[in-house]
Design a protein around this motif. Sequence first.
Motif, PDB file in Angstrom:
ATOM      1  N   TYR A 142       0.821  -1.208   0.000  1.00  0.00           N
ATOM      2  CA  TYR A 142       0.000   0.000   0.000  1.00  0.00           C
ATOM      3  C   TYR A 142       0.857   1.261   0.000  1.00  0.00           C
ATOM      4  CZ  TYR A 142      -3.402   3.528   1.336  1.00  0.00           C
ATOM      5  OH  TYR A 142      -4.175   4.664   1.370  1.00  0.00           O
ATOM      6  N   SER A 154      -5.931   7.545  -8.148  1.00  0.00           N
ATOM      7  CA  SER A 154      -7.140   6.744  -7.956  1.00  0.00           C
ATOM      8  C   SER A 154      -6.997   5.352  -8.542  1.00  0.00           C
ATOM      9  CB  SER A 154      -8.350   7.437  -8.593  1.00  0.00           C
ATOM     10  OG  SER A 154      -8.300   7.356 -10.009  1.00  0.00           O
ATOM     11  N   TYR A 201      -6.856   2.241  -6.274  1.00  0.00           N
ATOM     12  CA  TYR A 201      -8.081   1.528  -5.913  1.00  0.00           C
ATOM     13  C   TYR A 201      -8.768   0.910  -7.122  1.00  0.00           C
ATOM     14  CZ  TYR A 201      -8.613   1.892  -0.904  1.00  0.00           C
ATOM     15  OH  TYR A 201      -8.456   1.698   0.447  1.00  0.00           O
ATOM     16  N   LEU A 243      -6.917  -2.222  -7.092  1.00  0.00           N
ATOM     17  CA  LEU A 243      -7.301  -2.963  -5.889  1.00  0.00           C
ATOM     18  C   LEU A 243      -8.658  -3.621  -6.087  1.00  0.00           C
ATOM     19  CD1 LEU A 243      -6.963  -1.583  -2.266  1.00  0.00           C
ATOM     20  CD2 LEU A 243      -9.012  -2.779  -2.976  1.00  0.00           C
ATOM     21  N   THR A 289     -12.010   2.733   5.788  1.00  0.00           N
ATOM     22  CA  THR A 289     -11.606   1.338   5.592  1.00  0.00           C
ATOM     23  C   THR A 289     -12.649   0.374   6.143  1.00  0.00           C
ATOM     24  OG1 THR A 289      -9.723  -0.161   5.747  1.00  0.00           O
ATOM     25  CG2 THR A 289     -10.275   1.023   7.747  1.00  0.00           C
ATOM     26  N   GLN A 299     -13.914   5.232  -9.750  1.00  0.00           N
ATOM     27  CA  GLN A 299     -12.768   5.783  -9.022  1.00  0.00           C
ATOM     28  C   GLN A 299     -12.030   6.909  -9.758  1.00  0.00           C
ATOM     29  OE1 GLN A 299     -12.487   4.609  -5.680  1.00  0.00           O
ATOM     30  NE2 GLN A 299     -14.392   3.828  -6.536  1.00  0.00           N
ATOM     31  N   THR A 327     -12.272   6.091  -1.015  1.00  0.00           N
ATOM     32  CA  THR A 327     -11.364   5.173  -1.698  1.00  0.00           C
ATOM     33  C   THR A 327     -10.575   5.819  -2.830  1.00  0.00           C
ATOM     34  OG1 THR A 327     -13.185   4.411  -3.117  1.00  0.00           O
ATOM     35  CG2 THR A 327     -12.717   3.120  -1.124  1.00  0.00           C
TER      36      THR A 327
END
Length: 434
Positions: free
Chosen positions: A137, A158, A161, A164, A254, A294, A352
């Motif tokens: 991360y 962005s 994420y 992710l 989170t 995102q 996020t």
Amino acid sequence: MTVTPTTESMSPARRLRNIIGGSAGNLVEWFDWYAYAAFTLYFAPVFFPKGDTTAQLLSSAAIFAVGFLMRPVGAWIMGVYADRKGRKAGLTLSVSLMCGGSLIIACTPGYATIGLAAPALLLLARLMQGLSVGGEYGSSATYLSEMAAKAHRGFWSSFQYVTLISGQLLALLLLIVLQNTLSEGDLASWGWRIPFFVGAALAVIVFWLRRRLDETRAFIASDTQEAPKSSALLLFVKHPKEAFLVMGLTAGGTLAFYTYTTYLQKFLVNTSGFSKDAATEISAAALFLFMCLQPAVGALSDRIGRKPVMVAFGVLGLLFTVPIMTLLASVDNPFVAFALALAALVIVSGYTAINAVVKAELFPAHIRALGVALPYAIANAAFGGTAEYVALWLKGAGIESVYFWYVTAMIGVSLLVYLFMRDTRHHSLISHDD
């Protein structure tokens, strides 16, 4: 010797290649991490003694949470490593650890074969993956933030994420494919091992890919200056306000994120009453649109600032978490469940899409990877990693609705942080020529 161009002089094509390269590695990291969550419903009976479904899921969730407890350790070790040896070096090390953890899960026999050694090896694998993700991360958030040009830093960051969520989505899509090609018995017996073999193989490819990335100018500049060496002591002595700020702005975001992503699939099965297949498809569809959103939210933060976007998440989360979760608990129509899940994820996007760049903008380059990673990992372990366990424990106690209020309360705590912090877009410590 090859000289890496500055991010200002770097061609758009080369910058894009680096961002895609860093993001692709992040995708594989999170595919491996989320394969555990996506396939828990199938492998929980393999690794643990026979019992009711909730008890087996609770055991799996406990190991999922323990993996999160290693994330602060990984954030500390590899955050320091990335600050001292380079962002690229940190990214390469993290994907190597993830590969090892996935192979262990893929190859470990079940409880019926080796007894307590089965959950013990599962725990070891999750500890390795926790170390990996803890370092990933900070390294990836720092790399993407430093590699992006100032005017579009929110947009490009962005993609952390995006990748992710892509990793989680690919894990779910693979589950859907296996659900439709294998029998229930085969999937529960051996099919669940496939994603862990796939993840390990992809990690090898990413290792090669990350070796070819350019280093960021911010690290190169800090490495040539007489800046203090990155360490946890330096972080909390010299930058305590920023470190605790990261913890506070992370806590609610989170917890909400893990509630509506990793836990949602189990919630739809165990509480709403959907089949495993239906729950997987609902989650995958909502996550796909969430992923696409995102960059738009990141670009919005480049125009109006980071703070208004995070405040919007806090206010909407405070108002709508309990109603959304309450309706999801009783819904029986998959389209309504999808709409509710998507609404929740749209709200969470205010956190996020930009949390990585906000954290990176708080710290100077010589301690940036550690500053992003360690405080985040502590809050993530305390709130994100325990989300499933707390939710399942409260369900087992017959007071599941208390969890909805718990999520709301933590979003409220983070909202207070958003309201009183400065907008990092206007006060960034990533200088314009980094």
